[in-house]
Design an enzyme around this catalytic site. Structure first.
Site, PDB file in Angstrom:
ATOM      1  N   ASP A 534      13.296  48.342   3.629  1.00  0.00           N
ATOM      2  CA  ASP A 534      14.720  48.374   3.332  1.00  0.00           C
ATOM      3  C   ASP A 534      15.499  48.141   4.622  1.00  0.00           C
ATOM      4  O   ASP A 534      14.962  48.252   5.727  1.00  0.00           O
ATOM      5  CB  ASP A 534      15.107  49.705   2.676  1.00  0.00           C
ATOM      6  CG  ASP A 534      14.713  50.898   3.524  1.00  0.00           C
ATOM      7  OD1 ASP A 534      15.317  51.074   4.600  1.00  0.00           O
ATOM      8  OD2 ASP A 534      13.799  51.663   3.138  1.00  0.00           O
ATOM      9  N   GLU A 614     -14.590  28.858  11.351  1.00  0.00           N
ATOM     10  CA  GLU A 614     -13.426  29.709  11.075  1.00  0.00           C
ATOM     11  C   GLU A 614     -12.791  30.198  12.381  1.00  0.00           C
ATOM     12  O   GLU A 614     -11.571  30.304  12.493  1.00  0.00           O
ATOM     13  CB  GLU A 614     -13.836  30.902  10.208  1.00  0.00           C
ATOM     14  CG  GLU A 614     -14.112  30.516   8.761  1.00  0.00           C
ATOM     15  CD  GLU A 614     -14.736  31.640   7.950  1.00  0.00           C
ATOM     16  OE1 GLU A 614     -14.487  31.688   6.736  1.00  0.00           O
ATOM     17  OE2 GLU A 614     -15.502  32.460   8.536  1.00  0.00           O
TER      18      GLU A 614
END
Ligand code: DGJ
Length: 728
Positions: A534, A614
């Site tokens: 928030d 990777e």
């Protein structure tokens, strides 16, 4: 002047670059809302034409005028109990037991700059960036005074609001509701959008028609919650990303909240947003004042994307603070999904070595480094290094990591306490529980009483000690349960209703103190992922771990919902292993990198376990993030698809000056024998010419926006998309 006042008609007009907000204190002193929308340059009171509506009574002073009813008029801040039967903004119980508030205009002031709210996070601005209007209302009978504060930030098309409620009398008054926003919209047809969810699936966008009556979202969990974010959009039915009218409201608050939308008997809409009244009582003794949290409001008549741009800029530049507010964020590796609680110094150094080799900037040591903490049953509150796990101590570990060329960050869950902890054995009374009642446990833990200054003091001291004990550059501030059993020993029985808000004030006070004491530390918010995502937390922590769900596919939906109000720089996002630990889904490594890059980027796995290929991809992703990071965080963000409804999640970052654009995302599924998909870009300069990186192909901005770009051929599931265009 952003604020204009017609003194004769008592009309207050707030103007931003593209919007206008207007209100009027009418003949009876009632502060009516006249308009929030496009700039009209006009007194909008001509739209106020009300019929005599049966069962909607009239204020006494209106005599026999049956058309004047508080129940039908659009009000700036509706009181309770005096004839407006819609959702009130404020309610109070007086000393005589009655509970009515009939607020009328008393005075007003205009001030340069943006007001602040003591003890609460709020938008800030330089004196020449904002203007503040204060309108003072007083109850007709009691000594309650309400000051409505409005700040206008013209360049951001932003209006902020909050209320200050004061008891001017001799006897106490108890507030039972004190909303931050009351917005009455009398004309038009509206839908609403909210962001619901659950742990590991936050901020799922939902758009609905408004029905007659009350619809509501909220949280009574003591936090803003995974379940209902304290942000709401109203939009016209034809509103899209690029067209149509919409209003956004974001509550700058991290505790329990409620937004009620009422579509009344006349089809008018009222939105009331603020602290959840079910968990709120506040006694105002003689002369005392209560300040509500703030709401940020913005309006756009060019669709949701413009509204998002307003909020992104406002939150990034006027809510987030500190050294890291606009700075490039470090690429980090977090050990949580790599080790959970099962680590020691050796294992952490092993992870760090490979991370450093591949170009990671910072190692973050997550849960389990302190007290007795080998699982989640014990240890919270004992913020002392567990030297059995971290032999040599924290300082030594940090120095070794620094020696590899990386910085170091650490995890705390300050607000929590385990019953199996030294802290609990010493201070059982610091845990929130109601005397003689067994408290709810969640993840085995209890919550500390943040309203208690002794608790705040303890946490400041132990956390400061840890932060001073080694060269720590980052703190992850976690919070892993909802709060119940509200009770504090610091308040008498008749004031226990203040506890939930006092908890939040205590949390903010501690955050303020710590962030001020450690200005070089990057604080990241977290609550089981994005359970406290928030604008309030973003005032202290410029980024928040977006979700415990690190599955790249699900993350596209979570990050999509998050993007309506919150800037990409605020979104903590990491590449994790497959099968994903939350869903078991397998997505390509490159796709995971692409999704994590739409945020504050990092890794959450043991890089040693990756294949050589990777690992090369990790190095390449980091290089890419370092290259595109400034564009990602400073550019304008565009949602190119809706992943809740379409078979692709695609987004775009465009440079503010239109000089470059990055398109990213994934195609969810592949199909045989289909045309390659295109997507139309936005925010480019139609006249400019752009080259797609790695090719000789040049397009005009007009072509990219009208014809779109040809996306890669989908192959298998979750095909990644990364296309960067630069102006030639
Ligand atoms: C919840 C957080 O969201 C995770 O990232 C991790 O820090 C755990 N808590 C640790 O307990």
């Amino acid at each position: 002047m952003a604020i204009q006042i017609d003194a004769e008609k008592k009309i207050f007009t707030l103007e931003t670059d593209h919007t206008m907000y207007q209100m009027q204190a009418d003949a009876y002193g009632v502060l009516r809302h006249l308009w929030y929308g496009a700039k009209t340059g006009c007194d909008m009171s001509y739209l106020q034409d009300y019929p005599d509506v049966g069962f909607s009574g009239n204020i006494y002073a209106a005599g026999n005028d049956r058309t004047y009813s508080l129940d039908t008029l659009p009000l700036e801040y509706a009181g309770a109990g005096v004839g407006d039967f819609r959702v009130p903004a404020v309610a109070a119980v007086h000393a005589d037991g009655s509970s009515a508030l009939d607020l009328r205009y008393y005075s007003h002031t205009v001030k340069p700059g943006k007001y602040g709210i003591e003890g609460l996070p709020a938008v800030y601005a330089a004196e020449d960036e904002a203007e503040t209007l204060e309108v003072v209302l007083r109850d007709t009978a009691s000594a309650v005074e309400v000051t409505l504060l409005y700040a206008v930030l013209p360049a951001l098309d932003l209006v902020t609001r909050c209320a200050r409620i004061r008891n001017l009398g001799e006897t106490p008054v108890t507030l039972t509701k004190a909303a931050s926003l009351c917005l009455d919209i009398s004309r038009g047809s509206w839908e609403w959008v909210h962001f619901h969810g659950r742990h590991a699936m936050e901020r799922q966008m939902e758009r609905r028609l408004l029905f007659h009556g009350i619809q509501e979202i909220g949280s009574t969990r003591g936090t803003s919650s995974h379940h209902q974010n304290p942000t709401v959009l109203l939009c016209t039915p034809d509103c899209t990303e690029t067209a149509g009218a919409c209003i956004g409201a974001a509550l700058v608050y991290s505790g329990s909240h409620q937004t009620r939308l009422e579509c009344d008997q006349l089809g008018q809409v009222r939105m009331v947003m603020g602290i959840h009244p079910d968990l709120f009582r506040w006694e105002l003794k003689a002369g005392e004042t209560f300040s509500t949290p703030e709401v940020m409001l913005s309006y756009s008549d060019t669709g949701l994307e413009t509204l998002s741009h307003h909020f992104h800029q406002a939150i990034r530049e006027h809510i987030c603070r500190g050294k890291y507010q606009l700075a490039e964020r470090p690429v980090l590796i977090n050990n949580w999904e790599a080790t959970y609680f099962g680590f020691d110094t050796e294992k952490i150094l092993h992870i760090a070595e490979e991370a450093a080799r591949l170009g990671v900037d910072m190692l973050v040591l997550d849960d389990g480094w302190f007290g007795k903490r080998d699982d989640d049953c014990s240890g919270l509150g004992d913020w002392f290094v567990n030297e059995t796990k971290l032999s040599g101590g924290l300082h030594d570990l940090v120095e070794k990591i620094k020696g590899m060329g990386m910085r170091f960050g650490i995890w705390f869950e300050p607000e929590m306490i385990s019953e199996d902890s030294d802290l609990y054995r010493k201070h059982p009374d610091w845990a929130i529980r109601i005397p003689d009642r067994a408290p709810m446990r969640s993840r085995y833990q209890l919550v500390l009483d943040m309203a208690n200054p002794e608790v705040q003091e303890y946490l400041f001291r132990v956390m400061s000690d840890v932060l001073h004990s080694a060269d720590i550059s980052y703190v992850k501030w976690d919070m892993n349960r909802s709060i119940s059993d509200w009770y504090t020993r610091t308040l008498p029985a008749d004031r226990q209703g203040e506890m939930p808000h006092r908890y939040v004030l205590g949390l903010y006070a501690l955050l303020e103190r710590l962030t001020a004491a450690f200005p070089d530390v990057l604080f990241e918010g977290c609550s089981g992922g994005g359970g406290r995502f928030d604008a309030g937390m973003l005032y202290y922590c410029p980024q928040i771990w977006c979700s415990d769900d690190t599955d790249a596919y699900e993350r596209t939906k979570i990050q999509y919902g998050t993007s309506f109000f919150y800037p990409v720089s605020a979104v903590g996002s990491h590449v994790s292993t497959v099968p994903n630990h939350q869903t078991g889904r397998i997505t390509p490594f490159e796709t995971r990198g692409t999704v994590a890059m739409a945020g504050s980027f990092g890794y959450e796995l043991d890089l040693n376990l990756l294949s050589d290929g990777e690992k090369q991809e990790v190095a390449e992703q980091i290089r890419q993030f370092k290259t595109y990071g400034p564009l990602i965080h400073n550019g304008k963000y565009y949602r190119l698809t809706n992943p809740m409804a379409e078979d692709a999640a695609l987004w775009e970052f465009a440079a503010q000056d239109g000089s470059e654009v990055l398109v990213q995302g994934m195609l969810f599924h592949a199909e045989a024998n289909v045309l390659r998909r295109t997507v139309q870009l936005r925010g480019l300069d139609a006249e400019k010419r752009y080259r797609l990186d790695g090719t000789e192909q040049v397009y005009t901005g007009a072509a990219l926006m009208a014809g779109g770009v040809l996306l890669p051929k989908a192959w298998g599931d979750y095909t990644p998309v990364t296309m960067h265009f630069s102006e030639v």
